[in-house]
Write a protein that holds these residues in place. Structure first.
Motif, PDB file in Angstrom:
ATOM      1  N   GLU A  98     -15.197  99.875 -21.462  1.00 19.41           N
ATOM      2  CA  GLU A  98     -16.125 100.425 -22.450  1.00 19.41           C
ATOM      3  C   GLU A  98     -17.562  99.982 -22.169  1.00 19.41           C
ATOM      4  OE1 GLU A  98     -15.668 102.718 -24.661  1.00 19.41           O
ATOM      5  OE2 GLU A  98     -13.533 102.889 -24.258  1.00 19.41           O
ATOM      6  N   HIS A  99     -17.725  98.781 -21.629  1.00 16.62           N
ATOM      7  CA  HIS A  99     -19.072  98.350 -21.219  1.00 16.62           C
ATOM      8  C   HIS A  99     -19.602  99.265 -20.121  1.00 16.62           C
ATOM      9  CE1 HIS A  99     -22.455  96.046 -19.756  1.00 16.62           C
ATOM     10  NE2 HIS A  99     -21.897  96.034 -18.561  1.00 16.62           N
ATOM     11  N   SER A 121     -20.736 102.430 -21.509  1.00 16.67           N
ATOM     12  CA  SER A 121     -21.989 102.298 -22.265  1.00 16.67           C
ATOM     13  C   SER A 121     -23.216 102.267 -21.365  1.00 16.67           C
ATOM     14  CB  SER A 121     -21.954 101.034 -23.131  1.00 16.67           C
ATOM     15  OG  SER A 121     -22.135  99.858 -22.357  1.00 16.67           O
ATOM     16  N   VAL A 144     -27.354 103.632 -25.621  1.00 19.07           N
ATOM     17  CA  VAL A 144     -26.592 102.598 -26.317  1.00 19.07           C
ATOM     18  C   VAL A 144     -27.398 101.292 -26.301  1.00 19.07           C
ATOM     19  CG1 VAL A 144     -24.354 103.629 -25.782  1.00 19.07           C
ATOM     20  CG2 VAL A 144     -25.353 101.952 -24.220  1.00 19.07           C
ATOM     21  N   GLU A 177     -23.240 103.831 -18.499  1.00 19.31           N
ATOM     22  CA  GLU A 177     -23.138 105.081 -17.738  1.00 19.31           C
ATOM     23  C   GLU A 177     -22.771 104.879 -16.267  1.00 19.31           C
ATOM     24  OE1 GLU A 177     -26.778 107.163 -18.491  1.00 19.31           O
ATOM     25  OE2 GLU A 177     -26.270 107.547 -20.579  1.00 19.31           O
ATOM     26  N   ASP A 219     -26.717  98.191 -25.459  1.00 25.39           N
ATOM     27  CA  ASP A 219     -26.659  97.329 -24.268  1.00 25.39           C
ATOM     28  C   ASP A 219     -27.677  97.766 -23.220  1.00 25.39           C
ATOM     29  OD1 ASP A 219     -24.733  95.687 -25.275  1.00 25.39           O
ATOM     30  OD2 ASP A 219     -23.068  96.541 -24.130  1.00 25.39           O
ATOM     31  N   ARG A 220     -27.728  99.073 -22.952  1.00 26.84           N
ATOM     32  CA  ARG A 220     -28.678  99.589 -21.944  1.00 26.84           C
ATOM     33  C   ARG A 220     -30.112  99.399 -22.412  1.00 26.84           C
ATOM     34  NH1 ARG A 220     -31.973 100.545 -18.843  1.00 26.84           N
ATOM     35  NH2 ARG A 220     -32.097 102.177 -17.251  1.00 26.84           N
TER      36      ARG A 220
END
Length: 235
Positions: free
Chosen positions: A207-208, A211, A111, A213, A113-114
């Motif tokens: 949800e963050h 995202s 995702v 994991e 963000d990562r």
């Protein structure tokens, strides 16, 4: 004086995934994609010619193993760093990549963000090296320690710079604490009541965490109505 953009070579045989990575990079200031390679010959040629700062490298290709290219690159191009982006989850492959000297290892699907966190950590590391190189050729223990702290804990209370806008580290820790205590899946409503925030806020934090994991999400099917999304800490 502003540092030049970090030059990135994407080594990925799936054109669609390579294009997604390129679009991700275009959204992060300070980086530039200088090429995309889909095979060993293309990768080796572009590395030799372009001498990029950073490779985004998969493991499995029809004509090579990305770990072999990683090993070659670290031996021949001392100033080129590598981030593995792969679906490979085997522990021995991860250990091998780390032992060779990979900067980061991300498991597909990645995702944004990562992805952004990894590149920002690399940018910080890269810029520190440039600054130290301009000042002198010998460095202190404190400067070595600063370079080796490249693996920044995303949820650290002392480092807010790698968290997305609207995510507070203290609230994030509260969410994780609630999920860790119960040991079963909780809905956004349940988490919101436990920590005293709105359902929308709780869902944003949950949800963050999915995202990056840190937790997993699943659907719980009740007897009436639509299934609810539940969250649980990965075991």
């Amino acid at each position: 004086m502003r540092n030049r953009e970090i030059e990135v070579l994407i080594v990925e045989d799936d054109r669609r995934i390579a294009e997604i990575q390129q679009r991700y990079i275009e959204q992060i200031q300070g980086f530039q994609v200088v090429g995309i390679a889909a095979s060993y010959i293309e990768a080796r040629t572009l590395i030799d010619i372009l001498k990029p700062d950073l490779l985004l490298l998969d493991v499995y290709f029809p004509d090579m193993n990305g770990l072999d290219l990683l090993k070659e690159t670290k031996q021949l191009e001392k100033h080129t760093d590598v981030i593995m982006i792969t679906a490979t989850k085997e522990l021995d492959k991860v250990q091998e990549a780390i032992s060779i000297g990979v900067f980061d290892y991300m498991i597909k699907p990645v995702v944004f963000d990562r992805f952004k966190q990894a590149l920002q950590r690399y940018q910080d590391f890269h810029n520190k090296l440039l600054l130290l190189g301009k000042e002198n050729t010998l460095i202190t223990q404190q400067e070595v320690d600063s370079l080796l702290r490249k693996e920044v804990e995303v949820t650290s209370n002392n480092d807010r710079s790698y968290l997305p806008k609207g995510i507070d580290p203290l609230t994030l820790e509260k969410v994780l604490e609630v999920l860790g205590k119960v040991g079963v899946g909780l809905t956004a409503d349940s988490v919101a009541k436990e920590i005293g925030v709105s359902r929308t806020t709780a869902r944003r934090y949950l949800e963050h965490l999915v995202s990056v994991e840190r937790i997993e999400a699943d659907l719980a099917y009740g007897t009436v109505g639509r299934p609810e999304r539940v969250y649980i800490v990965e075991r």
